[in-house]
Design a protein around this motif. Structure first.
Motif, PDB file in Angstrom:
ATOM      1  N   ASP A 157       0.806  -1.224   0.000  1.00 26.00           N
ATOM      2  CA  ASP A 157       0.000   0.000   0.000  1.00 26.00           C
ATOM      3  C   ASP A 157       0.837   1.272   0.000  1.00 26.00           C
ATOM      4  N   VAL A 158       1.969   1.270   0.690  1.00 19.91           N
ATOM      5  CA  VAL A 158       2.749   2.509   0.788  1.00 19.91           C
ATOM      6  C   VAL A 158       3.248   2.984  -0.577  1.00 19.91           C
ATOM      7  N   PHE A 159       3.448   2.079  -1.508  1.00 23.91           N
ATOM      8  CA  PHE A 159       3.916   2.478  -2.830  1.00 23.91           C
ATOM      9  C   PHE A 159       2.881   3.326  -3.573  1.00 23.91           C
ATOM     10  N   PHE A 160       1.615   3.149  -3.216  1.00 28.05           N
ATOM     11  CA  PHE A 160       0.533   3.887  -3.865  1.00 28.05           C
ATOM     12  C   PHE A 160       0.072   5.091  -3.061  1.00 28.05           C
ATOM     13  N   ASP A 161       0.470   5.142  -1.784  1.00 22.33           N
ATOM     14  CA  ASP A 161       0.032   6.227  -0.910  1.00 22.33           C
ATOM     15  C   ASP A 161       1.108   6.506   0.133  1.00 22.33           C
ATOM     16  N   VAL A 162       1.915   7.526  -0.119  1.00 23.76           N
ATOM     17  CA  VAL A 162       3.026   7.851   0.777  1.00 23.76           C
ATOM     18  C   VAL A 162       2.529   8.162   2.194  1.00 23.76           C
ATOM     19  N   ASP A 163       1.286   8.604   2.308  1.00 22.10           N
ATOM     20  CA  ASP A 163       0.725   8.892   3.635  1.00 22.10           C
ATOM     21  C   ASP A 163       0.616   7.633   4.493  1.00 22.10           C
ATOM     22  N   ARG A 164       0.573   6.474   3.863  1.00 14.32           N
ATOM     23  CA  ARG A 164       0.550   5.207   4.610  1.00 14.32           C
ATOM     24  C   ARG A 164       1.926   4.908   5.213  1.00 14.32           C
ATOM     25  N   PHE A 165       2.984   5.446   4.613  1.00 12.79           N
ATOM     26  CA  PHE A 165       4.353   5.262   5.110  1.00 12.79           C
ATOM     27  C   PHE A 165       4.639   6.194   6.290  1.00 12.79           C
ATOM     28  N   ALA A 166       4.113   7.411   6.227  1.00 11.81           N
ATOM     29  CA  ALA A 166       4.446   8.475   7.174  1.00 11.81           C
ATOM     30  C   ALA A 166       4.354   8.072   8.658  1.00 11.81           C
ATOM     31  N   PRO A 167       3.321   7.371   9.108  1.00 17.06           N
ATOM     32  CA  PRO A 167       3.255   7.034  10.536  1.00 17.06           C
ATOM     33  C   PRO A 167       4.426   6.173  11.019  1.00 17.06           C
ATOM     34  N   PHE A 168       5.020   5.406  10.132  1.00 16.03           N
ATOM     35  CA  PHE A 168       6.121   4.524  10.518  1.00 16.03           C
ATOM     36  C   PHE A 168       7.412   5.293  10.791  1.00 16.03           C
ATOM     37  N   THR A 169       7.439   6.581  10.435  1.00 18.49           N
ATOM     38  CA  THR A 169       8.610   7.402  10.745  1.00 18.49           C
ATOM     39  C   THR A 169       8.644   7.782  12.217  1.00 18.49           C
ATOM     40  N   SER A 170       7.562   7.549  12.926  1.00 20.30           N
ATOM     41  CA  SER A 170       7.491   7.859  14.352  1.00 20.30           C
ATOM     42  C   SER A 170       8.566   7.097  15.129  1.00 20.30           C
ATOM     43  N   THR A 171       9.063   7.702  16.177  1.00 24.86           N
ATOM     44  CA  THR A 171      10.053   7.015  17.020  1.00 24.86           C
ATOM     45  C   THR A 171       9.434   5.810  17.728  1.00 24.86           C
ATOM     46  N   ARG A 172       8.119   5.702  17.703  1.00 24.96           N
ATOM     47  CA  ARG A 172       7.438   4.530  18.284  1.00 24.96           C
ATOM     48  C   ARG A 172       7.779   3.264  17.510  1.00 24.96           C
ATOM     49  N   TYR A 173       8.049   3.421  16.222  1.00 26.58           N
ATOM     50  CA  TYR A 173       8.399   2.274  15.384  1.00 26.58           C
ATOM     51  C   TYR A 173       9.915   2.207  15.224  1.00 26.58           C
ATOM     52  N   ASP A 174      10.461   1.048  15.424  1.00 27.86           N
ATOM     53  CA  ASP A 174      11.894   0.854  15.206  1.00 27.86           C
ATOM     54  C   ASP A 174      12.080  -0.591  14.785  1.00 27.86           C
ATOM     55  N   GLY A 175      12.353  -0.778  13.519  1.00 25.88           N
ATOM     56  CA  GLY A 175      12.476  -2.122  12.989  1.00 25.88           C
ATOM     57  C   GLY A 175      13.890  -2.667  12.970  1.00 25.88           C
ATOM     58  N   GLU A 176      14.809  -2.025  13.695  1.00 24.77           N
ATOM     59  CA  GLU A 176      16.215  -2.428  13.625  1.00 24.77           C
ATOM     60  C   GLU A 176      16.426  -3.914  13.891  1.00 24.77           C
ATOM     61  N   TRP A 177      15.678  -4.492  14.835  1.00 26.92           N
ATOM     62  CA  TRP A 177      15.871  -5.907  15.172  1.00 26.92           C
ATOM     63  C   TRP A 177      15.715  -6.812  13.958  1.00 26.92           C
ATOM     64  N   LEU A 178      14.877  -6.396  13.014  1.00 25.37           N
ATOM     65  CA  LEU A 178      14.628  -7.220  11.826  1.00 25.37           C
ATOM     66  C   LEU A 178      15.881  -7.386  10.967  1.00 25.37           C
ATOM     67  N   LEU A 179      16.780  -6.422  11.022  1.00 30.10           N
ATOM     68  CA  LEU A 179      18.012  -6.503  10.228  1.00 30.10           C
ATOM     69  C   LEU A 179      18.867  -7.705  10.607  1.00 30.10           C
ATOM     70  N   TYR A 180      18.786  -8.131  11.851  1.00 33.64           N
ATOM     71  CA  TYR A 180      19.671  -9.177  12.364  1.00 33.64           C
ATOM     72  C   TYR A 180      19.106 -10.589  12.212  1.00 33.64           C
ATOM     73  N   VAL A 181      17.844 -10.698  11.835  1.00 31.79           N
ATOM     74  CA  VAL A 181      17.185 -12.007  11.753  1.00 31.79           C
ATOM     75  C   VAL A 181      17.907 -12.979  10.824  1.00 31.79           C
ATOM     76  N   PRO A 182      18.225 -12.616   9.576  1.00 30.83           N
ATOM     77  CA  PRO A 182      18.870 -13.612   8.701  1.00 30.83           C
ATOM     78  C   PRO A 182      20.209 -14.113   9.246  1.00 30.83           C
ATOM     79  N   ASP A 183      21.030 -13.196   9.748  1.00 33.68           N
ATOM     80  CA  ASP A 183      22.344 -13.592  10.274  1.00 33.68           C
ATOM     81  C   ASP A 183      22.215 -14.501  11.493  1.00 33.68           C
ATOM     82  N   GLN A 184      21.300 -14.146  12.378  1.00 31.49           N
ATOM     83  CA  GLN A 184      21.118 -14.960  13.580  1.00 31.49           C
ATOM     84  C   GLN A 184      20.511 -16.314  13.248  1.00 31.49           C
ATOM     85  N   ALA A 185      19.599 -16.355  12.288  1.00 25.16           N
ATOM     86  CA  ALA A 185      19.006 -17.633  11.870  1.00 25.16           C
ATOM     87  C   ALA A 185      20.070 -18.527  11.239  1.00 25.16           C
TER      88      ALA A 185
END
Length: 157
Positions: A98-126
């Motif tokens: 959805d975000v590709f069609f509506d940038v406003d759907r992306f905007a809330p994820f810029t909040s400091t409430r969201y932090d997806g950093e942990w996802l970066l480590y999943v492949p290496d740890q697996a």
């Protein structure tokens, strides 16, 4: 067997929409029980999903819940934008698409409430969980901010 997008998103559903430490550990354990080829396939799909989001229209959005001292919008740093993209991917296939069609759907994820950093480590740890060895890897797509040259046309020389 190559990991399909459907397989990737099914695995991402393990996160229940957020890439916190606990949910990413759950995904790591699930992925770590799969064949190494699946772990590599997951890493490739993950990198591509992040790469596709690496676009100026998303990266130029300000952080949703921060302002400078003078009240002006606070820009995302390169790292914040990467973690934001991870949060969008963690939110699932429908949100990611959805975000590709509506940038406003992306905007809330810029909040400091969201932090997806942990996802970066999943492949290496697996991979380490599955093999007992560290993974010195690279993927076809670089997910670092500004890697998608087509997404940042004004940066092209």
């Amino acid at each position: 067997m190559r990991m399909t997008w459907a397989d990737f998103w099914t695995l991402m559903d393990t996160l229940d929409g957020e890439a916190g430490e606990v949910s990413c550990r759950r995904l790591t354990e699930k992925l770590g029980r799969r064949p190494v080829a699946d772990i590599i396939g997951f890493a490739e799909r993950h990198a591509e999903a992040l790469y596709r989001l690496d676009q100026e229209k998303f990266g130029s959005l300000p952080v949703a819940d921060l302002t400078d001292r003078d009240g002006s919008p606070f820009p995302q740093s390169a790292d914040h934008f990467l973690y934001t993209r991870c949060a969008v991917v963690a939110a699932g296939r429908a949100v990611w698409e959805d975000v590709f069609f509506d940038v406003d759907r992306f905007a809330p994820f810029t909040s400091t409430r969201y932090d997806g950093e942990w996802l970066l480590y999943v492949p290496d740890q697996a991979y380490e969980l599955a093999t007992g060895r560290e993974w010195d890897r690279s993927t076809r797509y670089c997910f670092e901010t500004f890697s998608n040259k087509d997404g940042w046309p004004h940066l092209q020389s």
